[in-house]
Design an enzyme around this catalytic site. Sequence first.
Site, short mmCIF file in Angstrom:
data_model
loop_
_atom_site.label_atom_id
_atom_site.label_comp_id
_atom_site.label_asym_id
_atom_site.label_seq_id
_atom_site.Cartn_x
_atom_site.Cartn_y
_atom_site.Cartn_z
N ASN A 141 33.87 -24.70 -17.95
CA ASN A 141 33.46 -23.43 -18.54
C ASN A 141 33.97 -22.27 -17.69
O ASN A 141 33.28 -21.26 -17.48
CB ASN A 141 31.94 -23.34 -18.69
CG ASN A 141 31.51 -22.19 -19.58
OD1 ASN A 141 32.25 -21.77 -20.46
ND2 ASN A 141 30.33 -21.65 -19.34
N HIS A 168 42.62 -22.76 -18.90
CA HIS A 168 41.17 -22.61 -19.06
C HIS A 168 40.59 -23.99 -19.31
O HIS A 168 40.94 -24.67 -20.26
CB HIS A 168 40.83 -21.68 -20.22
CG HIS A 168 39.36 -21.43 -20.36
ND1 HIS A 168 38.73 -20.33 -19.79
CD2 HIS A 168 38.38 -22.14 -20.97
CE1 HIS A 168 37.44 -20.38 -20.06
NE2 HIS A 168 37.20 -21.46 -20.77
N CYS A 169 39.68 -24.41 -18.43
CA CYS A 169 39.10 -25.75 -18.50
C CYS A 169 37.73 -25.68 -19.17
O CYS A 169 36.79 -25.10 -18.61
CB CYS A 169 38.97 -26.35 -17.10
SG CYS A 169 38.30 -28.03 -17.11
N PRO A 170 37.57 -26.25 -20.36
CA PRO A 170 36.25 -26.21 -21.01
C PRO A 170 35.22 -27.06 -20.27
O PRO A 170 34.02 -26.77 -20.36
CB PRO A 170 36.53 -26.78 -22.42
CG PRO A 170 37.77 -27.60 -22.26
CD PRO A 170 38.58 -26.92 -21.20
#
Length: 383
Positions: A187, A182-184
């Site tokens: 998003n 999951h890449c912040p």
Amino acid sequence: MRWWCPSSLVHLLRCVLLRSCPRRRGCRLPLWFTKRRAYLKLLLQSLLYNSLTDSDVVFDSLFEPMFWTVDYLTRWFGMVFVFLVVLLTSSILVIAYVVLLPLVLNTYSPPWIAWHLCYGHWNLIMIAFHYYKATKTSPGYPPVEKNDIPFVSVCKKCVTPKPARTHHCGICNRCILKMDHHCPWLNNCVGHFNHRYFFSFCLFMTLGCLYCSISGRNLFMDAYNALEHFKHLEMEKPGIPVTGMGPLIGLLPTGQTDYLTPAPPYTFKEKMINKSIIYMWVLTSTVAVALGALTTWHALLISRGETSIEKHTNSKEKCRMAKMGQVYKNPFNYGRLHNWKVFFGVEKKSHWVTRVLLPSAHSPLGDGLTWDVFPLKKDQMSV
């Protein structure tokens, strides 16, 4: 997982009641209180007993509130990270167009001007396109309504079948097909349908930062020396007129500087231009190093036919099978070249240009639910 059966509960209750009997132990507690205490103790043991409980389960249970807090904050700050990416990239573009482009047009030769304009705008288009697609494209989710999909396990959180290479994301709170992480900064989760967009964005952003860092190095040195020079004059030589002679003016005898023609003052605009160049070079150089390391890591994973999650699971599986005297082989590794073909969706030679070097919104090979051993046809293997 083994739970207490009703007959075992009754037998254990009888044993506990006999051991806690006041007549045998000489206890003066009322019999009804002893029975209630024994029943509550047995109830607690039946709720907590699990034959699969180990240190990892206890550790996960204790740190579950912390994990939940991190997931919640990451989910909430997702739009903030996206805003930062857009803001920082836009600031570099403003400096490039307002400060650097006039310098290029006035000092460079026509071939170099054509090179900078073509490469810079091509790189910018690739960055903007792949970042937009990476943030807006769904990573892929297992279908909920279909019951005939092939699956290898059941998600303990979603309680739904999990196809191969599917993992649960605690931030998105659902299962992701071929989940990488999951890449912040996006998003969004990086999965089967947007993995190519994510890697291409990292690659072209790294190339763009390297381009700005290398081509702007001389400008950075000039801007840095200019700021240091005028800072030195303001601190060490207050009141001395600043001329084109620079620091040599301090070597002249007193009273012989009146005939010198002062140079134009170091204006606020010039300070901002020099500080902007320094800001651009420092930011692009830092991002080039950090993002370049991340891009290299993902390139190695793609060459091996792995995701970030599969890297850890495959390492554990290798160690486990090595202890048994066996060799583990990744079933999704088709060879370096074929792994890249599958990843970029290259099916013929022209796709290396139209699908890799140019913006392309084509779908990846496969549906993310099933994975063949050789997804490419034999005539495509020779491409």
